[in-house]
Design a protein around this motif. Structure first.
Motif, short mmCIF file in Angstrom:
data_model
loop_
_atom_site.label_atom_id
_atom_site.label_comp_id
_atom_site.label_asym_id
_atom_site.label_seq_id
_atom_site.Cartn_x
_atom_site.Cartn_y
_atom_site.Cartn_z
N UNK A 387 1.39 -0.78 -0.08
CA UNK A 387 0.27 0.27 0.19
C UNK A 387 0.99 1.43 0.24
N UNK A 388 2.00 1.13 0.13
CA UNK A 388 2.77 2.35 0.25
C UNK A 388 3.06 2.90 -1.50
N UNK A 389 3.79 4.02 -0.93
CA UNK A 389 4.16 5.21 -2.46
C UNK A 389 5.35 4.95 -2.80
N UNK A 390 5.75 3.74 -2.58
CA UNK A 390 7.15 3.56 -2.68
C UNK A 390 7.66 2.61 -1.79
N UNK A 391 9.16 2.79 -1.95
CA UNK A 391 10.08 2.05 -1.09
C UNK A 391 11.05 2.34 -1.19
N UNK A 392 12.29 2.45 0.29
CA UNK A 392 13.64 3.24 0.14
C UNK A 392 14.31 2.35 0.90
N UNK A 393 15.61 2.25 0.51
CA UNK A 393 16.44 0.94 0.92
C UNK A 393 17.31 2.29 2.21
#
Lengths: 438, 293
Positions: A387-393
């Protein structure tokens, strides 16, 4: 004096001889690998695999995967070696730069993989990707963010993690907190309630520095947003910018209010996990691997531990999830590329991905894995990422290794004495200037 | 005759010398070479930067922090293990069977690897249940309880003390050996002349322990320069460089930041410092030998 000159001369001569002598046998050795590559003669091909799953849980799960692969492919025998995370980071580079690199190794997606790609040590897998239609198996976000470097595909994701606020539901209930915070104000209110009840709101074990990074990451992502963060990670923004200062200010408020367990730098992340489990503290900001640790200690998901996502802080800032991706890459020097690709493909098998996710407390990157394999907490984590608007490391995978050293150092320094954070930011910016040649 | 002797000497020396050159001299020269480059220890390409790495050392506050810590370590290494070892050696010398048991106990830590010692002391320093804090609480000194290895004010000394605890055994053995060479006649003569224990210790025994002391102190200085393993295990030079020694600093720059060129430059500086100290040591040994021959 004369004697000294004579001696030095002799040494130089011998060095020249030794070095000259060394190069001769090394050169042909490099090409011998190809001779035994096909399993035509009945001798199984040995695939050398190096990975960082050296703890009991990880090793067991990895051995199972490799045994399964060997059983399914009688002509190929994978031989694995493992080292702990911290040692692995140095060992793998030394191994790769040496004359006897492995065929495959596990690695963290992000800046570390980019570093190895830049060194020309990895083999691209675009052909394999296309032949097997991996775009239908690996979600686009992971394919572009974790697998692609300098325009080519390199990494096959085996598992990934999500960082969230893990808490002890019993402790929360006893303090009267039944609704988990969704905004910054609610988080502060919950922390106040807990502190009044004599429980430390946040446990943090930053002895190895990296556990502190999730605070910096989420505070930055939720205030300045993912675009600004990406710039900072790439050296296009400064650590002395008002955006970063605001993050440190917010973080400092939490420390000053006494919300953290004292002496964070004295503890490991597992110590912090124990503090939450035994009720000394209520929450810890950590990755989903903490569930693997707790499950190993017989804690029940949902009843003994749960999590909520790091709260929103500012309107208009996209909701981005944070975490690391573990994957496998193939070396450019591998003499067994077809066999190595077979193993990479095996890692994408839905059953393998599911087994790995369950053993590690990880999430499976493959879209072919059914969500029913997860326990209720991991199911929630999976939904959060979806559901998130993106994935960051996380920080140390998002920025280049020398910069990460400087930043992680700053986080530990900050946890020791937050009052001097502007000095630390200035020092860190000096590191950034050097690293990014600003 | 002389010629054949030389030939044989050369022949016998050639094997160890070759090994020495391959594993010591060659890497040394190679790191001199890399210290002039910006190599990251990994990429096949790199470029020459001349003296840039050495200039960077000159303006790197972390380098001076590491120098300061190494000097602290060296001074502590000169006093802590040698005084402790001397005291134990004097107390246990000529005590027969019971003395031997104690000697073995004090010597045992030397048989352990520094990695094990480091781990044991990590537990002793643990902030919640470590021996040190537990004892402090037991004595009613709760105010002194610390996160010993996490506090930048105490981390370096905490590691030094753990290290000295081990080195003390080595100093003790060397002093015990030195004590056996103190002639009984001299101490007896001092006793007959009316010297008490302290006087005879100060005027007779300790001066005769000179050679042993030189060895103990020289070993301490050399060991302090290469202090790495125990720091690596206990603090990794942290928290934030407060317990960095030169060797640890070199490692972190080379293998954590991947500044292999810069790390090599630090190694060159460390080598030069060691060279100066070791030449002092050899000069001292030569003078000693001349005096005693």
């Amino acid at each position: 004096m004369k004697q000294l000159v004579w001696r030095l001369g002799a040494i130089m001569l011998l060095v020249a001889l030794a070095l000259g002598g060394c190069t001769a046998p090394v050169a042909p050795a490099a090409s011998t690998g190809g001779a035994d590559a096909p399993a035509a003669g009945g001798e199984p091909t040995k695939l050398s695999v190096i990975h960082y799953f050296s703890d009991t849980l990880g090793k067991e799960a990895m051995t199972k995967i490799l045994d399964g692969f060997a059983a399914a492919n009688p002509g190929i025998t994978p031989v694995d070696n493992s080292a702990g995370h911290e040692d692995f980071k140095t060992q793998i580079l030394v191994t790769l730069a040496g004359n006897n690199p492995p065929d495959l190794f596990s690695y963290w997606a992000g800046a570390r993989t980019q570093f190895v790609v830049d060194g020309g040590r990895l083999a691209p897998i675009d052909q394999m990707w296309a032949d097997n239609k991996l775009d239908e198996i690996i979600p686009a976000g992971i394919a572009s963010g974790a697998s692609t470097y300098s325009g080519a595909k390199y990494l096959i994701p085996l598992g990934y993690h999500y960082a969230g606020m893990f808490y002890n539901p019993k402790v929360m209930a006893e303090a009267g907190i039944t609704e988990m915070p969704t905004t910054w104000e609610e988080l502060i209110a919950a922390a106040d309630t807990l502190k009044a009840a004599g429980i430390a709101p946040f446990a943090l074990g930053s002895k190895n520095r990296w556990p502190a990074q999730f605070w910096f990451d989420y505070l930055l992502l939720r205030t300045a947003g993912p675009e600004y963060r990406a710039k900072l990670m790439a050296g296009e923004a400064a650590y002395t910018d008002p955006e970063v200062v605001a993050v440190m200010e917010k973080w400092k408020e939490l420390v000053d209010a006494g919300y953290f367990v004292a002496d964070a730098n004295a503890y490991d992340w597992t110590d912090a996990a124990d503090q939450v489990a035994n009720g000394k503290a209520a929450m810890t900001l950590m990755g989903t691997w903490i569930t693997g640790y707790w499950n190993g200690n017989e804690l029940q998901p949902g009843a003994d531990y749960d999590f909520f996502p790091f709260p929103a802080m500012q309107d208009g800032v996209p909701n981005v999830a944070l975490g690391p991706v573990d994957g496998f890459v193939m070396t450019a020097a591998s003499a067994h590329k077809p066999e190595s690709e077979k193993l990479l493909m095996y890692l994408l098998d839905p059953a393998v991905q599911a087994a790995w996710a369950q053993a590690q407390g990880a999430l499976a990157p493959s879209m072919k894995v059914d969500a029913s394999i997860y326990n209720e907490v991991m199911k929630k984590a999976s939904d959060q990422v979806a559901g998130a608007e993106g994935f960051a490391f996380n920080y140390d995978l998002a920025t280049t290794p020398p910069m990460a050293e400087g930043g992680l150092n700053m986080f530990a320094q900050f946890m020791n004495d937050p009052s001097k954070y502007s000095d630390y930011l200035a020092e860190t910016e000096n590191v950034a200037k050097e690293v990014f040649k600003k | 005759m002389v010629r054949t002797r030389r030939l044989w000497t050369g022949l016998f020396l050639s094997l160890p010398l070759t090994i020495y050159i391959v594993i010591v001299v060659a890497p040394l020269l190679v790191s001199f070479y890399y210290s002039l480059t910006d190599w990251n220890g990994f990429n096949p390409e790199y470029s020459f930067v001349g003296a840039e790495n050495f200039l960077k050392i000159g303006r790197d506050p972390q380098f001076f922090g590491a120098i300061r810590n190494t000097v602290v370590w060296m001074v502590a290494a000169i006093f802590l293990p040698s005084l402790g070892g001397l005291a134990i050696a004097l107390a246990l010398n000529g005590r027969g069977f019971a003395g031997n048991i104690y000697k073995s106990l004090f010597f045992l830590p030397i048989c352990l690897s520094l990695v094990v010692i480091g781990q044991v002391w990590i537990w002793m320093y643990h902030p919640d249940w470590g021996l040190v804090n537990t004892v402090l609480s037991g004595l009613g000194l709760d105010g002194l309880r610390q996160a010993w290895l996490a506090n930048p004010q105490t981390a370096l000394w905490s590691v030094i003390i753990a290290w000295s605890w081990q080195q003390m055994g080595l100093a003790m053995v060397i002093f015990l050996a030195g004590l056996t060479s103190v002639p009984k006649e001299l101490t007896e003569a001092a006793e007959i002349d009316g010297a008490n224990y302290w006087q005879s210790l100060r005027r007779v025994v300790i001066p005769l322990l000179g050679p042993a002391t030189v060895v103990v102190i020289a070993l301490a200085i050399i060991n302090s320069l290469k202090s790495f393993d125990i720091v690596y295990v206990m603090t990794q030079g942290g928290p934030f460089h407060s317990s960095d020694t030169l060797a640890m600093f070199m490692y972190n720059e080379s293998f954590k930041k991947y500044y292999m060129g810069y790390g090599s430059a630090i190694a060159v500086v460390l080598f030069l410092i060691s060279l100066v100290l070791i030449s002092f040591y050899f000069r001292q040994v030569r003078i000693m030998n001349e005096v005693y021959d």
